[in-house]
Write an enzyme that holds these catalytic residues in place. Structure first.
Site, PDB file in Angstrom:
ATOM      1  N   ASP A 268       0.838  -1.205   0.000  1.00  0.00           N
ATOM      2  CA  ASP A 268       0.000   0.000   0.000  1.00  0.00           C
ATOM      3  C   ASP A 268       0.873   1.256   0.000  1.00  0.00           C
ATOM      4  O   ASP A 268       2.074   1.190   0.274  1.00  0.00           O
ATOM      5  CB  ASP A 268      -0.990   0.018   1.182  1.00  0.00           C
ATOM      6  CG  ASP A 268      -0.392  -0.469   2.492  1.00  0.00           C
ATOM      7  OD1 ASP A 268       0.852  -0.470   2.627  1.00  0.00           O
ATOM      8  OD2 ASP A 268      -1.162  -0.849   3.382  1.00  0.00           O
TER       9      ASP A 268
ATOM     10  N   HIS B 154      -8.265  -4.165   8.999  1.00  0.00           N
ATOM     11  CA  HIS B 154      -7.798  -3.911   7.633  1.00  0.00           C
ATOM     12  C   HIS B 154      -6.571  -4.768   7.319  1.00  0.00           C
ATOM     13  O   HIS B 154      -5.776  -5.091   8.201  1.00  0.00           O
ATOM     14  CB  HIS B 154      -7.549  -2.411   7.356  1.00  0.00           C
ATOM     15  CG  HIS B 154      -6.331  -1.819   7.984  1.00  0.00           C
ATOM     16  ND1 HIS B 154      -6.238  -0.483   8.319  1.00  0.00           N
ATOM     17  CD2 HIS B 154      -5.134  -2.337   8.330  1.00  0.00           C
ATOM     18  CE1 HIS B 154      -5.054  -0.229   8.826  1.00  0.00           C
ATOM     19  NE2 HIS B 154      -4.361  -1.327   8.841  1.00  0.00           N
TER      20      HIS B 154
ATOM     21  N   GLU C 130      -9.875  -1.105   3.920  1.00  0.00           N
ATOM     22  CA  GLU C 130     -10.609  -0.639   5.091  1.00  0.00           C
ATOM     23  C   GLU C 130     -12.034  -1.184   5.075  1.00  0.00           C
ATOM     24  O   GLU C 130     -12.636  -1.361   4.006  1.00  0.00           O
ATOM     25  CB  GLU C 130     -10.681   0.897   5.067  1.00  0.00           C
ATOM     26  CG  GLU C 130      -9.320   1.589   5.100  1.00  0.00           C
ATOM     27  CD  GLU C 130      -8.726   1.665   6.500  1.00  0.00           C
ATOM     28  OE1 GLU C 130      -8.726   0.656   7.221  1.00  0.00           O
ATOM     29  OE2 GLU C 130      -8.246   2.737   6.876  1.00  0.00           O
TER      30      GLU C 130
ATOM     31  N   ASN D  89      -8.720  -2.299  12.983  1.00  0.00           N
ATOM     32  CA  ASN D  89     -10.106  -2.454  12.516  1.00  0.00           C
ATOM     33  C   ASN D  89     -10.244  -3.643  11.559  1.00  0.00           C
ATOM     34  O   ASN D  89     -11.231  -3.754  10.844  1.00  0.00           O
ATOM     35  CB  ASN D  89     -10.554  -1.167  11.805  1.00  0.00           C
ATOM     36  CG  ASN D  89      -9.644  -0.804  10.637  1.00  0.00           C
ATOM     37  OD1 ASN D  89      -8.644  -1.486  10.386  1.00  0.00           O
ATOM     38  ND2 ASN D  89      -9.980   0.254   9.924  1.00  0.00           N
TER      39      ASN D  89
HETATM   40  C1  F6R Z   1       1.200  -1.763   6.296  1.00  0.00           C
HETATM   41  C2  F6R Z   1      -0.221  -2.067   6.240  1.00  0.00           C
HETATM   42  C3  F6R Z   1      -1.102  -2.167   7.440  1.00  0.00           C
HETATM   43  C4  F6R Z   1      -0.421  -2.704   8.687  1.00  0.00           C
HETATM   44  C5  F6R Z   1      -1.403  -2.764   9.855  1.00  0.00           C
HETATM   45  C6  F6R Z   1      -0.721  -3.205  11.146  1.00  0.00           C
HETATM   46  O1  F6R Z   1       1.747  -1.764   4.984  1.00  0.00           O
HETATM   47  O2  F6R Z   1      -0.705  -2.247   5.188  1.00  0.00           O
HETATM   48  O3  F6R Z   1      -2.210  -2.965   7.094  1.00  0.00           O
HETATM   49  O4  F6R Z   1       0.079  -3.984   8.409  1.00  0.00           O
HETATM   50  O5  F6R Z   1      -1.995  -1.522  10.067  1.00  0.00           O
HETATM   51  O6  F6R Z   1       0.260  -2.273  11.478  1.00  0.00           O
HETATM   52  P1  F6R Z   1       1.267  -2.535  12.673  1.00  0.00           P
HETATM   53  O7  F6R Z   1       2.092  -3.710  12.288  1.00  0.00           O
HETATM   54  O8  F6R Z   1       2.106  -1.281  12.796  1.00  0.00           O
HETATM   55  O9  F6R Z   1       0.449  -2.804  13.892  1.00  0.00           O
END
Ligand code: F6R
Length: 250
Positions: free
Chosen positions: A67, A138, A143, A136
């Site tokens: 992303d 995602h 999302e 959430n």
């Molecule tokens: C990162 C991404 C997000 C994270 C998720 C968890 O490229 O796409 O989906 O993997 O928000 O983030 P952390 O690991 O910081 O808790």
């Protein structure tokens, strides 16, 4: 879903690295979908250590960015491409020509998503998706609400994701409000999905991911329908509701 439970953060990193190493041993030119975020960083460092020790060769791997924030140039510290390079691509010695970006800094974003999907298709799909779990539910920036076959696209960050991303950049006002994300369809079609989860604050969302109803409101719950998912998780994140499908790592 197969679950590997780690007793320490070092073990979490090792278990995750083992799965990447196995994929590369079987298919040196594997197509890897690579998350940023905090959770997989120890695992990426472990992979870099193995490379430095001559135990891992990732030089043929093909990397797909998971992303990217919209409107953030490559030289901005918040660039997720920059983060992917610093944490994964460069330490593993992967040539930049083998990296597929989500181009989100201007231009035709729809065309950018289409070009990305064409590269995924040309690679024959994703061999291994390395994912973290959003608070959430995602995956990438898919999302809620999100369809299981949602394509690669432009997305508005939910308020919850703005809060979780603020941790990276020193405040909510620093978090871009839009992103491009690899589609849920790209993730769901991956031959193997590794979801790395750490921290007591992820207990509830992990339980919903694994055992809750499969619903667009929790995009990660779609993983219950994916053919080959490994959840690598630390013990503090596994709740009693998550316990039944646990097999302990040794
Ligand atoms: C990162 C991404 C997000 C994270 C998720 C968890 O490229 O796409 O989906 O993997 O928000 O983030 P952390 O690991 O910081 O808790």
């Amino acid at each position: 879903m197969h679950t590997l439970v780690a007793d320490t953060s070092e073990q979490l990193s090792q278990l995750g690295a083992d799965l990447v190493a196995r994929t590369l041993a079987e298919r040196p030119a594997a197509a890897l979908l690579v998350a940023t975020g905090n959770t997989p960083m120890g695992m990426y460092q472990e992979l870099a250590r193995r490379r430095a020790d001559g135990l891992l060769d990732a030089s043929q791997a093909r990397v797909f960015q998971l992303d990217e924030y919209v409107g953030v140039p490559e030289d901005d510290v918040r660039s997720l491409y920059g983060w992917t390079r610093r944490s994964f691509v460069d330490p593993l010695g992967i040539p930049l020509e083998q990296v597929t970006r989500l181009m989100a800094d201007g231009g035709d974003l729809q065309a950018s998503c289409q070009a990305y999907d064409e590269r995924v298709a040309a690679a024959g799909g994703i061999d291994l998706a390395i994912l973290g779990l959003g608070p959430n539910g995602h995956l990438g920036f898919n999302e809620p609400p999100c369809a299981a076959d949602a394509p690669t696209r432009l997305i508005d960050l939910t308020p919850e994701s703005v809060v979780s991303n603020a941790v990276y950049w020193g405040g909510e006002d620093q978090v871009p409000r839009q992103a491009l994300t690899a589609g849920m369809n790209v993730i769901m079609q991956a031959r193997h999905i590794v979801l790395v989860v750490s921290g007591a604050h992820k207990q509830d969302i992990l339980a919903r991911t694994m055992h809750g109803p499969v619903t667009p409101d929790i995009p990660s719950s779609f993983l219950q329908l994916a053919p080959n998912v490994t959840i690598v998780v630390d013990r503090s994140t596994i709740t009693s509701t998550s316990q039944p499908s646990v097999s302990h790592a040794t």
